[in-house]
Every structure is written in structure tokens, then in C-alpha cells.
Motif scaffolding. Structure first.
Motif: not given
Ligand SMILES: Nc1ncnc2c1ncn2[C@@H]1O[C@H](COP(=O)(O)OP(=O)(O)O)[C@@H](O)[C@H]1O
Ligand SMILES: [Mg+2]
Length: 233
Positions: A12-15, A17-19, A21, A60
Motif C-alpha cells: 500500500h502507498y500513502q498519498m 489522505e489516500m491509501t 493499494s 506490507d
């Protein structure tokens, strides 16, 4: 236990506020020596999966068992050792070293391991022994990709991971490259995983893994895969 067992893999990538997958709850098995096609449209999560299998990236969550070792639990240093010794990569745009000859590019790989293949023999196998002293810029796209395959298999890796290996090649040249990859699996017993968005390539696989929206949609075994000669795509 299967040769490769992936269980509940997530990336998963945190961008902000958004995650996002890239891989979600991905699970499948692959047996030794199979030719596997991972099929999915752009953004489905194929490259992410391939990079994790090859130890170029980490996941992850989940488990990634390769020949009895869960590579998801390795340290960075152990993962690097795994990648060097056990994995051969083939990329869409070859990634050869420009100022080394074909032969020297392959030697780069054999120098990483103690039991590498004979460099001339492997260049012969991909039909390039007569071009071994040429630099990449002197070779066609298909020839460069054959050098890249020679480099990838010369280490005798546990698996050969190919990300859109025919993506930059014309139709006939692409078929030659696929033939070499299928031969690596059938004649040399290598486990070959090809990632592609081209559904026609599924015909040549022993196992087809279909991906969509970061997940595995289906896994299909194919008892009688097509020969490359008869493939139309
Ligand atoms: N480093 C990254 N940062 C943010 N998002 C990423 C990153 N790498 C991949 N993604 C996202 O993960 C998804 C899957 O990407 P990728 O594995 O490259 O798909 P494919 O190879 O099937 O085209 C895409 O939505 C992509 O934008
Ligand atoms: Mg990709």
C-alpha cells in the motif's frame, strides 16, 4: 508445499489522505519449472507483485515463500543476497550496460555467483554468439532483449521474472523472445514468470494468474499450452 507460495500479500502507498493499494490479499501457488503468465491491464498491480517476488521491493503484509524461505521476513541485506543469487530479471527496455559488450553484460551477472553458466554457451543458446563483442547500441531491440535474457539466466536463478518482455518489440521478434522464454522453462526447467497486459500471451502459459484492481481475479492451469509457432497475437 509449492515451490512458490504467496499468501495474503499486501502493498500500500500513502498519498496524502489516500491509501493506494497496489497489491491486496494476493495469494497463489507456482510449481517449479512452470511458465506463468500474469495478466492484467495497466495499473492492476503486476509490476509491484513481480518486484516483491524478486526482492526488489518489500510487502506490507502477507507471506512470500520461495523454495521454503519466506522472503517477506528477510532483512534488507538478506533480501539483496536473495535477489543477487536467486533471481533473474528481464525488463521491457532491456536495461543493458551501454559501454559493455554483449559478452561483458552477461559476465556481470555470472560474476555475482559461484556456479554461473558458461557465458559463450548461454549466448549461443539465445542465438547471439556471433554478436558477443557488439555493444548494445549495435544490436537490434530483439537482440538486446536476447542478451538481457542471457544475462538473467546465466546465474542459474531459481526464477526468471519478466516484466512486459515483448512490450518494445515487433511481432516476429517478440515471438522469438517468447520462444526462448518457453524453452528456458521446458528444456532447462527454469521457473519463468511473464507479466503482460496482452491477453493473447496467456495461450503459452502453464498457469495464468489474472489480476485486476490490485487483486488476483483467477488462477487457471493450462494442460496443453500453445506453441509459440502457432500463436497469433
Ligand atoms: N511508488 C508508488 N507510489 C504510489 N503508487 C504506486 C507506486 N507504485 C505503484 N503504484 C500504484 O499501484 C498500482 C499498481 O501499479 P503497478 O504494479 O505498476 O501496475 P501494473 O504493472 O499492473 O501496471 C497503480 O495504481 C500505481 O499507480
Ligand atoms: Mg507494470
Amino acid at each position: 508445499m509449492a515451490y512458490i507460495e504467496v499468501r495474503g500479500l499486501g502493498k500500500h502507498y500513502q498519498m496524502g489522505e489516500m491509501t493506494i493499494s497496489a497489491n491486496k490479499e494476493v495469494s497463489f501457488d507456482i510449481e517449479k519449472g512452470e511458465l506463468v503468465v500474469v495478466l492484467g491491464s495497466s495499473g492492476a498491480g503486476k509490476s509491484t507483485l513481480l518486484n516483491i517476488l524478486g526482492g526488489m521491493d518489500y510487502c506490507d503484509e502477507g507471506e512470500v515463500w520461495i523454495d521454503g524461505v519466506n522472503i517477506a521476513s528477510l532483512t534488507d541485506r538478506e533480501r539483496t543476497a536473495y535477489r543477487r543469487a536467486d533471481v533473474g530479471f528481464v525488463f521491457q527496455f532491456y536495461n543493458l550496460v551501454a559501454n559493455l559488450t554483449a559478452k561483458e553484460n552477461v559476465e556481470l551477472a555470472t560474476e555475482l555467483v559461484s556456479n554461473g553458466m558458461d557465458v559463450l554457451e548461454i549466448l549461443k543458446k539465445v542465438g547471439l554468439s556471433h554478436r558477443m563483442n557488439n555493444f548494445p547500441a549495435q544490436l537490434s531491440g530483439g537482440e538486446q532483449q536476447r542478451v538481457a535474457i542471457a544475462r538473467a539466466v546465466a546465474k542459474r536463478p531459481k526464477m526468471l521474472l519478466c516484466d512486459e518482455p515483448t512490450g518494445a518489440l515487433d511481432y516476429q521478434t517478440g515471438k522469438q523472445v517468447l520462444q526462448i522464454l518457453q524453452d528456458m522453462s521446458r528444456k532447462e526447467g527454469a521457473t519463468v514468470i511473464i507479466v503482460t497486459h496482452n491477453a493473447a500471451l496467456a495461450a503459452i502459459a502453464d498457469r495464468i494468474i489474472r489480476m485486476r484492481d490490485a487483486t488476483v481475479q483467477s488462477v487457471e492451469l493450462q494442460e496443453h499450452p500453445a506453441d509459440i509457432l502457432t500463436l497469433e497475437y
